[in-house]
Scaffold this motif. Structure first.
Motif, PDB file in Angstrom:
ATOM      1  N   TRP A   5       0.855  -1.182   0.000  1.00 17.33           N
ATOM      2  CA  TRP A   5       0.000   0.000   0.000  1.00 17.33           C
ATOM      3  C   TRP A   5       0.890   1.231   0.000  1.00 17.33           C
ATOM      4  O   TRP A   5       1.999   1.209   0.516  1.00 17.33           O
ATOM      5  CB  TRP A   5      -0.896   0.023   1.238  1.00 17.33           C
ATOM      6  CG  TRP A   5      -1.985  -0.983   1.186  1.00 17.33           C
ATOM      7  CD1 TRP A   5      -1.967  -2.244   1.704  1.00 17.33           C
ATOM      8  CD2 TRP A   5      -3.261  -0.828   0.582  1.00 17.33           C
ATOM      9  NE1 TRP A   5      -3.150  -2.892   1.462  1.00 17.33           N
ATOM     10  CE2 TRP A   5      -3.964  -2.037   0.776  1.00 17.33           C
ATOM     11  CE3 TRP A   5      -3.886   0.209  -0.103  1.00 17.33           C
ATOM     12  CZ2 TRP A   5      -5.260  -2.223   0.306  1.00 17.33           C
ATOM     13  CZ3 TRP A   5      -5.172   0.015  -0.563  1.00 17.33           C
ATOM     14  CH2 TRP A   5      -5.843  -1.192  -0.359  1.00 17.33           C
ATOM     15  N   TYR A   6       0.360   2.314  -0.541  1.00 18.06           N
ATOM     16  CA  TYR A   6       1.051   3.599  -0.562  1.00 18.06           C
ATOM     17  C   TYR A   6       0.126   4.589   0.112  1.00 18.06           C
ATOM     18  O   TYR A   6      -1.076   4.609  -0.176  1.00 18.06           O
ATOM     19  CB  TYR A   6       1.364   4.005  -2.007  1.00 18.06           C
ATOM     20  CG  TYR A   6       2.260   2.983  -2.669  1.00 18.06           C
ATOM     21  CD1 TYR A   6       3.642   3.090  -2.572  1.00 18.06           C
ATOM     22  CD2 TYR A   6       1.716   1.884  -3.330  1.00 18.06           C
ATOM     23  CE1 TYR A   6       4.465   2.128  -3.135  1.00 18.06           C
ATOM     24  CE2 TYR A   6       2.535   0.923  -3.905  1.00 18.06           C
ATOM     25  CZ  TYR A   6       3.905   1.059  -3.799  1.00 18.06           C
ATOM     26  OH  TYR A   6       4.710   0.098  -4.348  1.00 18.06           O
ATOM     27  N   GLY A   7       0.674   5.368   1.023  1.00 17.37           N
ATOM     28  CA  GLY A   7      -0.213   6.205   1.803  1.00 17.37           C
ATOM     29  C   GLY A   7       0.317   7.574   2.134  1.00 17.37           C
ATOM     30  O   GLY A   7       1.524   7.829   2.112  1.00 17.37           O
ATOM     31  N   TRP A   9       0.075  10.071   5.300  1.00 17.66           N
ATOM     32  CA  TRP A   9      -0.259  10.140   6.720  1.00 17.66           C
ATOM     33  C   TRP A   9      -0.494  11.584   7.113  1.00 17.66           C
ATOM     34  O   TRP A   9       0.204  12.494   6.674  1.00 17.66           O
ATOM     35  CB  TRP A   9       0.887   9.565   7.543  1.00 17.66           C
ATOM     36  CG  TRP A   9       0.720   9.753   9.012  1.00 17.66           C
ATOM     37  CD1 TRP A   9      -0.152   9.112   9.819  1.00 17.66           C
ATOM     38  CD2 TRP A   9       1.461  10.640   9.854  1.00 17.66           C
ATOM     39  NE1 TRP A   9      -0.008   9.544  11.111  1.00 17.66           N
ATOM     40  CE2 TRP A   9       0.975  10.478  11.159  1.00 17.66           C
ATOM     41  CE3 TRP A   9       2.484  11.556   9.624  1.00 17.66           C
ATOM     42  CZ2 TRP A   9       1.477  11.201  12.237  1.00 17.66           C
ATOM     43  CZ3 TRP A   9       2.979  12.274  10.686  1.00 17.66           C
ATOM     44  CH2 TRP A   9       2.472  12.094  11.978  1.00 17.66           C
ATOM     45  N   LEU A  29      -1.372  -3.945   4.675  1.00 20.41           N
ATOM     46  CA  LEU A  29      -2.352  -3.180   5.445  1.00 20.41           C
ATOM     47  C   LEU A  29      -2.020  -3.254   6.932  1.00 20.41           C
ATOM     48  O   LEU A  29      -2.117  -2.257   7.645  1.00 20.41           O
ATOM     49  CB  LEU A  29      -3.765  -3.704   5.167  1.00 20.41           C
ATOM     50  CG  LEU A  29      -4.904  -2.962   5.845  1.00 20.41           C
ATOM     51  CD1 LEU A  29      -4.926  -1.491   5.468  1.00 20.41           C
ATOM     52  CD2 LEU A  29      -6.235  -3.620   5.498  1.00 20.41           C
ATOM     53  N   ALA A  32       0.721  -0.772   7.746  1.00 16.70           N
ATOM     54  CA  ALA A  32       0.209   0.600   7.808  1.00 16.70           C
ATOM     55  C   ALA A  32      -0.527   0.845   9.125  1.00 16.70           C
ATOM     56  O   ALA A  32      -0.351   1.883   9.771  1.00 16.70           O
ATOM     57  CB  ALA A  32      -0.706   0.880   6.621  1.00 16.70           C
ATOM     58  N   ILE A  71      -4.285   7.619   7.850  1.00 16.99           N
ATOM     59  CA  ILE A  71      -3.482   7.391   6.655  1.00 16.99           C
ATOM     60  C   ILE A  71      -4.445   7.089   5.515  1.00 16.99           C
ATOM     61  O   ILE A  71      -5.289   6.199   5.616  1.00 16.99           O
ATOM     62  CB  ILE A  71      -2.493   6.218   6.826  1.00 16.99           C
ATOM     63  CG1 ILE A  71      -1.532   6.486   7.991  1.00 16.99           C
ATOM     64  CG2 ILE A  71      -1.692   6.013   5.537  1.00 16.99           C
ATOM     65  CD1 ILE A  71      -0.581   5.330   8.288  1.00 16.99           C
ATOM     66  N   LEU A  73      -4.816   5.529   2.026  1.00 18.71           N
ATOM     67  CA  LEU A  73      -4.073   4.485   1.326  1.00 18.71           C
ATOM     68  C   LEU A  73      -4.485   4.343  -0.131  1.00 18.71           C
ATOM     69  O   LEU A  73      -5.669   4.431  -0.462  1.00 18.71           O
ATOM     70  CB  LEU A  73      -4.271   3.144   2.034  1.00 18.71           C
ATOM     71  CG  LEU A  73      -3.675   3.053   3.436  1.00 18.71           C
ATOM     72  CD1 LEU A  73      -4.145   1.785   4.128  1.00 18.71           C
ATOM     73  CD2 LEU A  73      -2.160   3.118   3.387  1.00 18.71           C
ATOM     74  N   TYR A  74      -3.472   4.117  -0.971  1.00 18.35           N
ATOM     75  CA  TYR A  74      -3.657   3.929  -2.409  1.00 18.35           C
ATOM     76  C   TYR A  74      -3.064   2.582  -2.792  1.00 18.35           C
ATOM     77  O   TYR A  74      -2.063   2.153  -2.231  1.00 18.35           O
ATOM     78  CB  TYR A  74      -2.942   5.034  -3.196  1.00 18.35           C
ATOM     79  CG  TYR A  74      -3.417   6.417  -2.819  1.00 18.35           C
ATOM     80  CD1 TYR A  74      -4.450   7.029  -3.510  1.00 18.35           C
ATOM     81  CD2 TYR A  74      -2.827   7.107  -1.762  1.00 18.35           C
ATOM     82  CE1 TYR A  74      -4.890   8.295  -3.157  1.00 18.35           C
ATOM     83  CE2 TYR A  74      -3.265   8.376  -1.402  1.00 18.35           C
ATOM     84  CZ  TYR A  74      -4.298   8.966  -2.101  1.00 18.35           C
ATOM     85  OH  TYR A  74      -4.728  10.208  -1.753  1.00 18.35           O
ATOM     86  N   ARG A  86      -8.956   4.128   3.867  1.00 15.56           N
ATOM     87  CA  ARG A  86      -8.576   5.070   4.913  1.00 15.56           C
ATOM     88  C   ARG A  86      -8.461   4.279   6.206  1.00 15.56           C
ATOM     89  O   ARG A  86      -9.344   3.475   6.521  1.00 15.56           O
ATOM     90  CB  ARG A  86      -9.654   6.136   5.017  1.00 15.56           C
ATOM     91  CG  ARG A  86      -9.600   7.027   6.199  1.00 15.56           C
ATOM     92  CD  ARG A  86     -10.810   7.992   6.143  1.00 15.56           C
ATOM     93  NE  ARG A  86     -10.901   8.757   7.339  1.00 15.56           N
ATOM     94  CZ  ARG A  86     -11.716   8.531   8.364  1.00 15.56           C
ATOM     95  NH1 ARG A  86     -12.560   7.523   8.323  1.00 15.56           N
ATOM     96  NH2 ARG A  86     -11.709   9.297   9.414  1.00 15.56           N
ATOM     97  N   SER A  97     -10.460   0.574   9.606  1.00 16.31           N
ATOM     98  CA  SER A  97     -10.252   0.828   8.185  1.00 16.31           C
ATOM     99  C   SER A  97     -11.587   0.879   7.492  1.00 16.31           C
ATOM    100  O   SER A  97     -12.550   0.251   7.913  1.00 16.31           O
ATOM    101  CB  SER A  97      -9.367  -0.253   7.570  1.00 16.31           C
ATOM    102  OG  SER A  97      -9.981  -1.522   7.674  1.00 16.31           O
TER     103      SER A  97
END
Length: 100
Positions: A5-7, A9, A29, A32, A71, A73-74, A86, A97
């Motif tokens: 995941w890319y996030g 914050w 996940l 994160a 955070i 998340l993408y 999210r 989440s």
């Protein structure tokens, strides 16, 4: 193998909103979620790792993290106009989440 995941914050009222340069990579996940709670519970006295995508990784203190930290998340490092998920703190201190 867990999904990456890319996030972005955001620590709450003590921090400014993130920009694209603040994008982080998370191994999963669960990773994160662990980082979010770690920054909230221990950030005032223990450094925490930030695995930035567009700049050098860092270990920093996060002393002003509030209960409203989250955070976004993408699913890819390209991000997009809207996050996929999210994560945020729940009312009893756990990490929740939700899909966006």
């Amino acid at each position: 193998m867990a999904a990456r995941w890319y996030g972005l914050w955001w620590g709450g009222s003590g921090y400014s909103l993130p920009d694209d340069n603040d994008l982080e990579e998370f191994a999963s996940l669960a990773d994160a979620k662990h980082k979010l709670i770690e920054r909230y519970l221990h950030g005032y006295w223990q450094t925490t790792a930030f695995a930035f995508v567009h700049r050098d990784p860092s270990r920093v203190l996060t002393p002003c993290v509030g209960e409203n930290c989250e955070i976004l998340l993408y699913g890819s490092r390209a991000g997009g106009d809207w996050p996929d998920m999210r994560i945020f703190l729940g009312p009893r201190g756990g990490v929740r989440s939700e899909r966006c």
